[in-house]
Scaffold this motif. Structure first.
Motif, mmCIF file in Angstrom:
data_model
loop_
_atom_site.group_PDB
_atom_site.id
_atom_site.type_symbol
_atom_site.label_atom_id
_atom_site.label_comp_id
_atom_site.label_asym_id
_atom_site.label_seq_id
_atom_site.Cartn_x
_atom_site.Cartn_y
_atom_site.Cartn_z
ATOM 1 N N GLY A 43 42.987 -23.260 -4.939
ATOM 2 C CA GLY A 43 44.005 -22.251 -5.215
ATOM 3 C C GLY A 43 43.533 -20.932 -4.658
ATOM 4 N N LEU A 44 43.220 -19.983 -5.531
ATOM 5 C CA LEU A 44 42.631 -18.720 -5.125
ATOM 6 C C LEU A 44 41.271 -18.991 -4.484
ATOM 7 N N ARG A 45 40.932 -18.248 -3.424
ATOM 8 C CA ARG A 45 39.655 -18.457 -2.749
ATOM 9 C C ARG A 45 38.514 -18.281 -3.744
ATOM 10 N N SER A 46 37.544 -19.191 -3.693
ATOM 11 C CA SER A 46 36.463 -19.229 -4.684
ATOM 12 C C SER A 46 35.640 -17.950 -4.690
ATOM 13 N N THR A 47 35.423 -17.333 -3.518
ATOM 14 C CA THR A 47 34.617 -16.111 -3.464
ATOM 15 C C THR A 47 35.306 -14.958 -4.187
ATOM 16 N N ILE A 48 36.631 -14.876 -4.051
ATOM 17 C CA ILE A 48 37.397 -13.840 -4.756
ATOM 18 C C ILE A 48 37.336 -14.090 -6.264
ATOM 19 N N ALA A 49 37.512 -15.350 -6.659
ATOM 20 C CA ALA A 49 37.484 -15.704 -8.078
ATOM 21 C C ALA A 49 36.138 -15.356 -8.702
ATOM 22 N N TRP A 50 35.045 -15.685 -8.003
ATOM 23 C CA TRP A 50 33.715 -15.375 -8.534
ATOM 24 C C TRP A 50 33.508 -13.870 -8.621
ATOM 25 N N ALA A 51 33.958 -13.146 -7.599
ATOM 26 C CA ALA A 51 33.806 -11.687 -7.609
ATOM 27 C C ALA A 51 34.514 -11.079 -8.814
ATOM 28 N N MET A 52 35.718 -11.559 -9.116
ATOM 29 C CA MET A 52 36.457 -11.059 -10.274
ATOM 30 C C MET A 52 35.684 -11.321 -11.563
ATOM 31 N N ALA A 53 35.159 -12.537 -11.690
ATOM 32 C CA ALA A 53 34.417 -12.877 -12.910
ATOM 33 C C ALA A 53 33.134 -12.060 -13.025
ATOM 34 N N SER A 54 32.529 -11.720 -11.890
ATOM 35 C CA SER A 54 31.234 -11.046 -11.914
ATOM 36 C C SER A 54 31.312 -9.622 -12.462
ATOM 37 N N VAL A 55 32.483 -9.000 -12.400
ATOM 38 C CA VAL A 55 32.613 -7.628 -12.925
ATOM 39 C C VAL A 55 33.264 -7.593 -14.309
ATOM 40 N N ALA A 56 33.528 -8.756 -14.878
ATOM 41 C CA ALA A 56 34.260 -8.827 -16.144
ATOM 42 C C ALA A 56 33.383 -8.668 -17.378
ATOM 43 N N GLU A 57 32.072 -8.534 -17.186
ATOM 44 C CA GLU A 57 31.143 -8.349 -18.312
ATOM 45 C C GLU A 57 31.191 -9.528 -19.280
#
Length: 363
Positions: free
Chosen positions: A141-155
């Protein structure tokens, strides 16, 4: 030669120099990741590439989540004039020098050469399979690198409640649960087909018991007010999704279920961004292809690496640009924008926005 998945663990020579290709806008995420995960030094970047030195072994290098591909750096220098058929010329020279045969379909050795007006880079891929190709994601679905980046700043912290209220195929939750396992994850979506795809992905990744899936609407979440610690979601856009009232209803519901001090990380289209920045509830017209009409002048949002150790290639105007973007984005009720990154989705751009809930919304 590129390393295969069954190769024994090998540690690169002390101070080996590498570079990764990275999606436009994700450079700051990879800068932080190589420092944190690989204890890398001499970290710097140019557009689309991050360079670093590390003694980490191949197993650690393979764990990079925000990179596309990893290369052993052979040469990096200022640009020089070369013929347009440089690839063919290099190939012929290697064949004459070593007696090698060219095989574009299944090569034993791949040589990466990137020439631009700013720099020239030569490298050899460390792995055959790109780092961005996740073995645990069956339906993309959503590109995995974008998904990980979003999760990485979510604390995300152990024991927290993390929600993706429009989870689609579950890519964001998969990336988060793989990196931060001791968390209660819930994915919601109104589409049966999307949830089936998410269920297949969870099963393939062995995370079926880690993530709960619900078929509910994002504007009618069956959750108590202020019960969620972290919300991460890719806000859908395109022909089937209208802006204005819809996106505001979504944000109101996310604001309701998020606890005070909680974090929301959203992927917003340029049209979403304009709508929220302007504070208007009207829908933005669709173009002839069913997408939202683009406009010029959207502020660039890219957060550089921390001030300590910023590469000389990083423009100081990036930090000011990010601050300008945040200044232009007003709070949404109790949701206060904290960080902004403009990233590429391929054919279009989008914004990763991080919000914090400052006070009880009373909803």
């Amino acid at each position: 030669m590129a390393a295969g998945p069954g190769d024994p663990v090998r540690r690169p020579a002390a101070g080996a120099r590498f570079f990764c290709t990275v999606g436009r806008g994700l450079e700051p995420f990879l800068l932080r990741e190589v420092r944190a995960r690989l204890e890398a030094s001499e970290v710097e970047y140019i557009l689309g590439k991050v360079f670093f030195t590390t003694c980490s072994d191949l197993n650690m290098l393979k764990k990079l989540k925000s990179a596309e591909r990893l290369f052993l750096l052979i040469k990096k220098q200022f640009p020089f004039n070369v013929p347009s058929e440089i690839g063919r010329i290099v190939g012929i020279a290697l064949m004459k020098q070593f007696g090698w045969k060219a095989d574009l379909r299944n090569p034993n050795l791949e040589i990466f050469i990137h020439l631009s007006d700013i720099y020239s880079v030569v490298g050899i891929p460390v792995f055959r399979v790109p780092l961005a190709s996740r073995a645990y994601i069956r339906t993309t679905g959503l590109r995995s690198t974008i998904a990980w980046a979003m999760a990485s700043v979510a604390e995300i912290k152990a024991g927290t409640f993390v929600l993706d209220p429009m989870c689609g195929f579950g890519t964001i939750l998969l990336e988060a649960a793989t990196e931060w396992p001791d968390v209660y994850y819930v994915g919601a979506d109104v589409s049966t087909s999307q949830l089936l795809g998410a269920s297949d992905n969870l099963k393939a990744a062995g995370l079926k018991d880690k993530i709960e899936l619900l078929k509910v609407s994002v504007i009618e979440l069956p959750l108590p007010s202020e019960s969620v610690d972290v919300i991460i979601s890719d806000i859908p856009f395109g022909k089937k999704f209208k802006l204005g009232k819809d996106i505001r209803s979504i944000l109101q519901e996310l604001e309701r279920v998020l606890r005070v001090g909680g974090t929301v990380v959203l992927l917003l289209s340029e049209a979403h961004h304009r709508c929220l920045k302007d504070g208007e509830g009207r829908s933005i017209p669709l173009n002839s292809k069913g997408g939202h009409t683009d406009e010029l002048g959207v502020a660039k949002c890219l957060i550089p690496e921390e001030k300590t150790g910023i590469a000389k290639t990083v423009s100081p105007s990036l930090e000011a640009s990010n601050q300008e973007c945040l200044d232009k984005m007003p709070p949404f009720g109790s949701l206060v924008p904290m960080e902004c990154y403009k990233v590429s989705l391929g054919k279009t751009d989008a914004f990763i926005y991080k919000y914090k809930k400052s006070h009880s919304s009373g909803l």
